[in-house]
Design a protein around this motif. Structure first.
Motif, PDB file in Angstrom:
ATOM      1  N   ARG A  73     -10.128   5.158  -0.411  1.00  0.00           N
ATOM      2  CA  ARG A  73      -9.310   5.331  -1.610  1.00  0.00           C
ATOM      3  C   ARG A  73      -7.926   4.754  -1.297  1.00  0.00           C
ATOM      4  O   ARG A  73      -7.191   5.291  -0.465  1.00  0.00           O
ATOM      5  N   LEU A  74      -7.599   3.642  -1.957  1.00  0.00           N
ATOM      6  CA  LEU A  74      -6.396   2.881  -1.629  1.00  0.00           C
ATOM      7  C   LEU A  74      -5.489   2.791  -2.846  1.00  0.00           C
ATOM      8  O   LEU A  74      -5.934   2.396  -3.936  1.00  0.00           O
ATOM      9  N   SER A  75      -4.230   3.145  -2.654  1.00  0.00           N
ATOM     10  CA  SER A  75      -3.230   3.032  -3.719  1.00  0.00           C
ATOM     11  C   SER A  75      -2.217   1.963  -3.339  1.00  0.00           C
ATOM     12  O   SER A  75      -1.854   1.826  -2.165  1.00  0.00           O
ATOM     13  N   PHE A  76      -1.770   1.207  -4.338  1.00  0.00           N
ATOM     14  CA  PHE A  76      -0.782   0.163  -4.081  1.00  0.00           C
ATOM     15  C   PHE A  76       0.209   0.104  -5.232  1.00  0.00           C
ATOM     16  O   PHE A  76      -0.070   0.552  -6.350  1.00  0.00           O
ATOM     17  N   THR A  77       1.383  -0.467  -4.940  1.00  0.00           N
ATOM     18  CA  THR A  77       2.445  -0.622  -5.930  1.00  0.00           C
ATOM     19  C   THR A  77       2.929  -2.062  -5.909  1.00  0.00           C
ATOM     20  O   THR A  77       3.157  -2.635  -4.832  1.00  0.00           O
TER      21      THR A  77
ATOM     22  N   SER B 126       1.449   0.426 -10.612  1.00  0.00           N
ATOM     23  CA  SER B 126       0.752   1.102  -9.515  1.00  0.00           C
ATOM     24  C   SER B 126      -0.703   1.308  -9.904  1.00  0.00           C
ATOM     25  O   SER B 126      -1.026   1.460 -11.092  1.00  0.00           O
ATOM     26  N   SER B 127      -1.560   1.313  -8.917  1.00  0.00           N
ATOM     27  CA  SER B 127      -2.984   1.489  -9.192  1.00  0.00           C
ATOM     28  C   SER B 127      -3.670   2.046  -7.955  1.00  0.00           C
ATOM     29  O   SER B 127      -3.147   1.956  -6.833  1.00  0.00           O
ATOM     30  N   THR B 128      -4.842   2.630  -8.166  1.00  0.00           N
ATOM     31  CA  THR B 128      -5.666   3.162  -7.083  1.00  0.00           C
ATOM     32  C   THR B 128      -7.086   2.644  -7.253  1.00  0.00           C
ATOM     33  O   THR B 128      -7.632   2.674  -8.358  1.00  0.00           O
TER      34      THR B 128
ATOM     35  N   PHE C 134       0.856  -1.176   0.000  1.00  0.00           N
ATOM     36  CA  PHE C 134       0.000   0.000   0.000  1.00  0.00           C
ATOM     37  C   PHE C 134       0.897   1.233   0.000  1.00  0.00           C
ATOM     38  O   PHE C 134       1.853   1.326   0.773  1.00  0.00           O
ATOM     39  N   SER C 135       0.584   2.180  -0.858  1.00  0.00           N
ATOM     40  CA  SER C 135       1.381   3.404  -0.925  1.00  0.00           C
ATOM     41  C   SER C 135       0.625   4.623  -0.422  1.00  0.00           C
ATOM     42  O   SER C 135       1.239   5.635  -0.083  1.00  0.00           O
ATOM     43  N   ALA C 136      -0.706   4.545  -0.359  1.00  0.00           N
ATOM     44  CA  ALA C 136      -1.502   5.667   0.153  1.00  0.00           C
ATOM     45  C   ALA C 136      -2.860   5.141   0.590  1.00  0.00           C
ATOM     46  O   ALA C 136      -3.413   4.229  -0.027  1.00  0.00           O
TER      47      ALA C 136
END
Length: 445
Positions: free
Chosen positions: A306-310, A350-352, A281-283
């Protein structure tokens, strides 16, 4: 107006901390003797190791009436335990005064108040004698103490042979049963299993119901909300808020929200994270439907994540789990799992994603977040977990009415399910009353 139980005026506590840079904190006698000439020479030149002052408490003032149940909250290092040690006369304040009107029972930490060489029975009578109780008064409560602590088989064993759980159970039983006018409890819910925690909360509610004063220190805001009527927030040794438990917890949660989920509190904190590193998770952001970031919602609102991951290693698809933990028992009370994609994901991708929890009908309280991202096949290797994120999701009672028989004054449990009642049998003397016809529960959408 109730009589005063505790009055604190300008209380402060200072500690001296040695600033010996590059020096081992503990050295052998031989090392000290060898270093003695050098240390004496440095002292003569005025270059000896300096001492730093650390104020654990500073200018703390408040007054507590008889029968009040007060929750002391704050982050680690805020001064909560130091305050209770001063009130229980274990530590002397550097400045200020604290007036105590009544007998104190204190449960501060494992190892406080008991003599390790004495048996459990002897320590019970010793603790009562320290409180000024007669032997007959202690004997009257003895069986209840042993039964509560569940140590009857080991009551004549020296407590140095007790496990930490046995020790804590006996210590709490002694503190709660020896009829103190004021009960001080520090992080009792951090030790023991769920059954013991439930028993402790029930006993503290009984003590509070008898009109005695309770000081409860805990990081468990759900327990503070359930037990206490007043809250005091400490920050850096000072009182940051003092009022009703709801208003104080609102200030505390606002402080946590101001910190956001940063390196200290969440996404980049290794203490909150576990996993393989193949995906991260990045954000993380919690929002309303308008896209505004917030963590407080009313019952029936829609919560958006709202979840961002790499991706850092080849992944066979991606799935995300969003869950809410109970602030009391840390159990997961609800969760959702969504498969983002089943396609192969290459490193560097990366995606959100946005996940909505519509019409969230759970009781008011604080619910820490649990987030999990892994391969779509639920691989035991490639995953990332963020647990107990700060700030928690806060649900308030100021939302839509759940149903007709929802009682906002007693928000017990986690979920509130609609119900209906029918009269299965009419009372004999009221047979002429009209029979109650079952009706469908009315749920406000």
């Amino acid at each position: 107006m109730s009589e005063t139980a505790i009055r604190v005026e300008g209380l402060a506590k200072c500690y001296l901390i040695a600033r010996a840079l590059g020096r081992q904190p503990y050295r052998t006698l031989q090392e000290e003797v060898i270093a003695l000439p050098k240390n004496l020479w440095k002292r003569a030149l005025g270059r000896s190791d300096s001492m730093e002052t650390f104020w654990a408490l500073e200018d703390v003032s408040f007054e507590v009436g008889e029968g009040e149940v007060v929750g002391i909250i704050g982050r680690n290092g805020a001064g909560k335990s130091t305050l209770l040690k001063i009130l229980s006369r274990i530590t002397q304040p550097t400045r200020g005064r604290a007036e105590i009107y009544g007998r104190i029972g204190a449960l501060l930490e494992v190892g406080t108040g008991f003599h390790p060489e004495l048996t459990g029975r002897e320590n019970i009578f010793l603790s009562g004698a320290i409180l000024g109780m007669r032997r007959s008064e202690i004997a009257r409560q003895f069986e209840a103490i042993v039964a509560f602590a569940e140590v009857d088989q080991f009551i004549d064993t020296p407590i140095k042979r007790y496990s930490s759980g046995m020790y804590m159970r006996l210590a709490f039983a002694v503190a709660a049963h020896l009829e103190p006018e004021i009960l001080l409890v520090d992080e009792v819910l951090a030790v023991g299993d769920a059954a013991f925690q439930k028993k402790c909360l029930g006993k503290m509610e009984d003590v509070a119901g008898q009109g005695r004063t309770v000081f409860f220190v805990s990081h468990n805001t759900q327990a503070v909300r359930q037990l206490c009527t007043r809250g005091i927030l400490l920050e850096h040794g000072r009182v940051a808020a003092d009022g009703s438990v709801d208003s104080t917890l609102a200030v505390y949660n606002q402080r946590l929200r101001d910190m956001r989920i940063d390196a200290e509190t969440g996404v980049n904190n290794p203490e909150n994270r576990r996993g393989s590193g193949a995906v991260r998770f990045s954000a993380v952001s919690v929002e309303d439907l308008d896209g505004a970031e917030r963590y407080t919602f009313g019952m029936g609102d829609t919560v958006r994540f709202r979840l961002s991951f790499t991706v850092n290693a080849p992944m066979r698809g991606v799935a995300i789990v969003v869950a809410l933990r109970s602030g009391m028992s840390r159990e997961i009370v609800t969760s959702v799992r969504h498969v983002v994609t089943e396609r192969q994901m290459n490193p560097g991708t990366s995606s959100t994603v946005v996940i909505d929890l519509p019409d969230i009908y759970i009781r008011p309280g604080e619910y820490p977040l649990y987030l999990h991202v892994s391969e779509a096949s639920a691989s035991p290797k490639n995953y990332d977990v963020l647990d107990d994120l700060t700030p928690p999701l806060v649900i308030t009672p100021h939302g839509r009415v759940l149903h007709d028989n929802f009682d906002p004054a007693r928000p017990l449990g986690v979920f509130s399910l609609p119900s209906r009642m029918t009269m299965a049998e009419q009372p004999a003397d009221e047979s002429d009353l009209p029979r109650i016809v079952p009706s469908r529960p009315h749920i406000v959408r």
